[in-house]
Write a protein that holds these residues in place. Sequence first.
Motif, mmCIF file in Angstrom:
data_model
loop_
_atom_site.group_PDB
_atom_site.id
_atom_site.type_symbol
_atom_site.label_atom_id
_atom_site.label_comp_id
_atom_site.label_asym_id
_atom_site.label_seq_id
_atom_site.Cartn_x
_atom_site.Cartn_y
_atom_site.Cartn_z
ATOM 1 N N ALA B 284 5.811 5.468 -7.107
ATOM 2 C CA ALA B 284 6.641 6.446 -7.627
ATOM 3 C C ALA B 284 6.924 6.464 -9.025
ATOM 4 O O ALA B 284 6.850 7.391 -9.751
ATOM 5 N N LYS B 285 6.955 5.110 -9.382
ATOM 6 C CA LYS B 285 7.207 4.926 -10.806
ATOM 7 C C LYS B 285 5.666 4.782 -11.866
ATOM 8 O O LYS B 285 5.997 4.946 -12.950
ATOM 9 N N HIS B 286 4.838 4.779 -11.117
ATOM 10 C CA HIS B 286 3.592 4.530 -11.762
ATOM 11 C C HIS B 286 2.465 5.303 -11.253
ATOM 12 O O HIS B 286 1.649 4.657 -10.648
ATOM 13 N N PRO B 287 2.444 6.659 -11.290
ATOM 14 C CA PRO B 287 1.444 7.455 -10.702
ATOM 15 C C PRO B 287 0.028 7.145 -10.978
ATOM 16 O O PRO B 287 -0.803 7.494 -10.145
ATOM 17 N N TYR B 288 -0.091 6.617 -12.235
ATOM 18 C CA TYR B 288 -1.531 6.285 -12.714
ATOM 19 C C TYR B 288 -2.411 5.243 -11.742
ATOM 20 O O TYR B 288 -3.379 5.250 -11.746
ATOM 21 N N VAL B 289 -1.644 4.532 -11.123
ATOM 22 C CA VAL B 289 -2.163 3.747 -10.343
ATOM 23 C C VAL B 289 -2.573 4.028 -8.850
ATOM 24 O O VAL B 289 -3.397 3.539 -8.346
ATOM 25 N N ASN B 290 -2.047 5.342 -8.565
ATOM 26 C CA ASN B 290 -2.180 6.138 -7.400
ATOM 27 C C ASN B 290 -2.991 7.157 -7.753
ATOM 28 O O ASN B 290 -2.574 8.445 -7.453
ATOM 29 N N ALA B 291 -4.238 6.964 -8.388
ATOM 30 C CA ALA B 291 -4.808 8.173 -9.017
ATOM 31 C C ALA B 291 -6.452 7.847 -8.959
ATOM 32 O O ALA B 291 -6.959 6.915 -8.617
ATOM 33 N N SER B 292 -7.141 8.886 -9.335
ATOM 34 C CA SER B 292 -8.705 9.005 -9.415
ATOM 35 C C SER B 292 -9.178 9.196 -10.619
ATOM 36 O O SER B 292 -8.806 10.483 -11.019
ATOM 37 N N TRP B 293 -10.124 8.821 -10.938
ATOM 38 C CA TRP B 293 -10.966 9.254 -12.094
ATOM 39 C C TRP B 293 -11.703 10.303 -11.842
ATOM 40 O O TRP B 293 -12.567 10.406 -10.921
ATOM 41 N N ALA B 294 -11.792 11.481 -12.336
ATOM 42 C CA ALA B 294 -12.449 12.763 -11.847
ATOM 43 C C ALA B 294 -13.325 13.156 -13.114
ATOM 44 O O ALA B 294 -13.690 14.590 -13.127
ATOM 45 N N ALA B 385 -7.573 1.259 -8.373
ATOM 46 C CA ALA B 385 -6.937 0.004 -8.330
ATOM 47 C C ALA B 385 -6.867 -0.705 -6.870
ATOM 48 O O ALA B 385 -6.801 0.129 -5.993
ATOM 49 N N ILE B 386 -7.131 -2.000 -6.794
ATOM 50 C CA ILE B 386 -6.968 -2.733 -5.558
ATOM 51 C C ILE B 386 -6.122 -4.010 -5.768
ATOM 52 O O ILE B 386 -6.464 -4.591 -7.066
ATOM 53 N N LEU B 387 -5.231 -4.397 -5.121
ATOM 54 C CA LEU B 387 -4.470 -5.469 -5.216
ATOM 55 C C LEU B 387 -5.143 -6.864 -4.176
ATOM 56 O O LEU B 387 -5.210 -6.396 -3.020
ATOM 57 N N VAL B 410 -0.052 -15.299 -5.435
ATOM 58 C CA VAL B 410 -0.718 -15.095 -6.731
ATOM 59 C C VAL B 410 -1.322 -13.646 -6.248
ATOM 60 O O VAL B 410 -2.152 -13.701 -5.292
ATOM 61 N N ALA B 411 -1.112 -12.744 -6.952
ATOM 62 C CA ALA B 411 -1.785 -11.480 -6.680
ATOM 63 C C ALA B 411 -2.446 -10.889 -8.004
ATOM 64 O O ALA B 411 -1.864 -11.095 -9.092
ATOM 65 N N THR B 412 -3.639 -10.311 -7.755
ATOM 66 C CA THR B 412 -4.457 -10.030 -8.889
ATOM 67 C C THR B 412 -4.698 -8.344 -8.488
ATOM 68 O O THR B 412 -5.312 -7.874 -7.500
ATOM 69 N N LEU B 413 -4.413 -7.572 -9.787
ATOM 70 C CA LEU B 413 -4.821 -6.192 -9.578
ATOM 71 C C LEU B 413 -5.996 -5.945 -10.451
ATOM 72 O O LEU B 413 -5.941 -6.165 -11.482
ATOM 73 N N SER B 414 -7.116 -5.384 -9.656
ATOM 74 C CA SER B 414 -8.339 -4.804 -10.418
ATOM 75 C C SER B 414 -7.943 -3.536 -10.756
ATOM 76 O O SER B 414 -7.810 -2.840 -9.829
ATOM 77 N N SER B 415 -8.180 -3.051 -11.934
ATOM 78 C CA SER B 415 -8.051 -1.707 -12.188
ATOM 79 C C SER B 415 -9.179 -1.094 -12.993
ATOM 80 O O SER B 415 -9.985 -1.622 -13.597
ATOM 81 N N ASP B 416 -9.189 0.245 -12.916
ATOM 82 C CA ASP B 416 -10.066 1.094 -13.600
ATOM 83 C C ASP B 416 -9.645 1.491 -15.115
ATOM 84 O O ASP B 416 -8.856 2.007 -15.097
#
Lengths: 330, 444
Positions: B284-294, B385-387, B410-416
């Motif tokens: 809700a606070k970070h919409p770009y993490v819940n997104a797709s490159w189009a 992204a994937i955690l 420890v959690a690691t976020l892989s991001s586009d």
Amino acid sequence: MSALREIEYRDALREAMSEEMRRDAKVFLLGEEVAEYNGAYKVSKGMLDEFGPRRIIDTPISESGFAGLAIGAAMQGLRPIVEFMSWSFSLVAADPILNNAPKMLYMSGGQFGCPIVFRGNDGAGGQLGSTHSWCVEGMFSNVPGMKMVIPATPDDAKGLLKTAIRDDDPVFFLESERMLGLKGHVPEGDEILVPFGQARIRREGTDCTLASWGRPVHFCLEAADALAKEGISCEVIDLRSIRPLDIGSVVRSVKKTSVCVVVDQSWSFGSPGSELAAQVHRHCFDDLDNFVHRVHTADVPSPYAFNLEQEYLPNARRICEAVRAATYNA
Amino acid sequence: MPISVNMPRLSDTMEAGTIVRWSVKVGDAVTSGQVIADIETDKATMEMPVFDDGRIASLLVPAGQSVKVGTLIAVIAQEGEPLESAARAATAVATAAQATPSVPNSSTTATKSDSDASMVAGATAESSDEWAAVRGASVRVSPVARRMAEEHDISLGSLQGSGPGGRIIKRDVQIAMENTRSRSAPATGASELAIPVVANQRPSGGLVIAGLESESVPVSSKRQIIARRLVESKSTIPHYQVSMKFDLDQLMAMREQLNVDLASVGIKLSVNDFIVRGCALAMAKHPYVNASWAGDSISLHTQVNVGIAVALDESEGGGLVVAVLRDADRKSLRAISAEAKAMGEKARTRGLSLDDMADSTFTVSNLGMFGVEHFTAIINPPNSAILACGAAIKQPVIRNDALTVGYEMVATLSSDHRVIDGAMAARWLNTLKHSLEHPATLLV
């Protein structure tokens, strides 16, 4: 004059006739306005002065009559050149030119040949309306026993016409009013003859073979320029004569490109283009990446309006579309 | 008028399917809508119904065999039609279509319309039916493409036609020839030379090292698609990783208490359930993490569908599927837990349906149960992204400036990087950290 002498298509035709008339006293020219008026299109300009009225003959407006007369002369050993002001006007002479001349050698059991040249303007493009814009090759090339030649450039016009005059069979020589003013390099010399049945590669390419003859060869070259900018490389083959037809040159090219587009300014149904396409399918079946595409004049009578007439012709834009489709670049 | 039943295309990416099981045998009567086989696709095992009434005249593909989409797999004889003639038509088809057929979209195709058939009768009708069936299943290949494929020993069945109607054209064969060349290059060249060639290889290619003894294991369609997707993801998405350490003392304590309290109703919350809930709420606070490159835009998804990576048992071919919890931001911890458990179970036993795996917007991969401390994951497209979560490990920690024992993960976020910048990823992780370290926030 230098080797790069440039003359018009009409001058090339005149040179061919004059040279052959100087060489062979049996050659003569007849037709409407060929003598006193120097030719309706000035092809025979000055020839009356040089050869006199016995060999440069003005005829009445009676194609059936003078064509038949000339065929009789040819049967007796003379070598007439019959000028039709337009091939559209030859239709009234269909019986002598189609029913007599091409069959004479066969029907007389070899007793009478028919060494005659019929020549004149063929094709649309000059806003002459439906009845004066005929492309007769579709209909006439259907008849066995004739030869049919359709040159696209001045040098070929000269070399092929000289060959036609020396040929012992009836030759249908199709010129174009739209090309009479076309200039091109024509070498000097009386003995520069272009043989029938030998295509000329006008442009080399690797992706698509464009096979054509006569005026549409220029449309093909224009299309090939445009397509080169899109990365499609076209090989343009000018067949020059369609009877005999140099299928070998087209086959060699198609084996290289795998794609063939035939461009023919006659109507598509039962045309030289359909014949060529059929032969390519037969000889190149395992080499083709697509069926042979064809670009013809539209299947309607020639329109008079300039814009419609241009669209009716197998123009460069329509050729480009066909090549893109045939090469799966559409 | 035999009805041809072809391998259906059950998903957008499906190219081939395996008959897991036939539910009918030759001679059985079938009615429209009846399931006649289970088909394993690249994604799931699905039931295949027929759309006609009749009797099974022939089953052309044995269970266990994989065939391309569009391949004739069965023939149904219609009412009053002898099974033999229908089956004969089928044999003709199978022979003609041995390479690969074109790809019709519908799974069944009537070879001849009823009205057409009613006009003819007897032996002539029968033979013309055979031809109709043969035509229906033929491969479209341009003549030169066919010749070149033969000359270069390329199976037309392995090619996807790019011409009209799926026609295989010269270009398709040329591309296949180039691929073959680049694959076979290392085998012929010196081994030093092989290295740059490998680097240039197309994603689907494999490298066989001469001189090494190995056992060749056939690759399932599932494994093939995993391979293709991952190569595609790792080679086209600009990945980067940001890791963060989470203090899970409170969460572990709360989980223990809740599991005691809820044991009577059969609920057992996993650490991962909390993480999924935390991730979903953070969107809700970070919409770009819940997104797709189009391509020329970024799609910010209005739904939060969290995918959970589920490992399948190696004894059953292994592999990895992603079960999707739809609207995870609107689901309670209890609902997430129940759904995740049911999905995992289904994935391991019956296999997930396409719906179960569709439309994820973010993925969580957890190797905590294996004691893994830290790892990185490859993004599951079209996610951005994937955690990757390690285990909550009991260890010496510093709390209030004092050394003590506590749980940390420890959690690691892989991001586009095209969608999510580094600071954005860090801020998202902080949001997640706050909720995991104040786990009561996950309950409301």
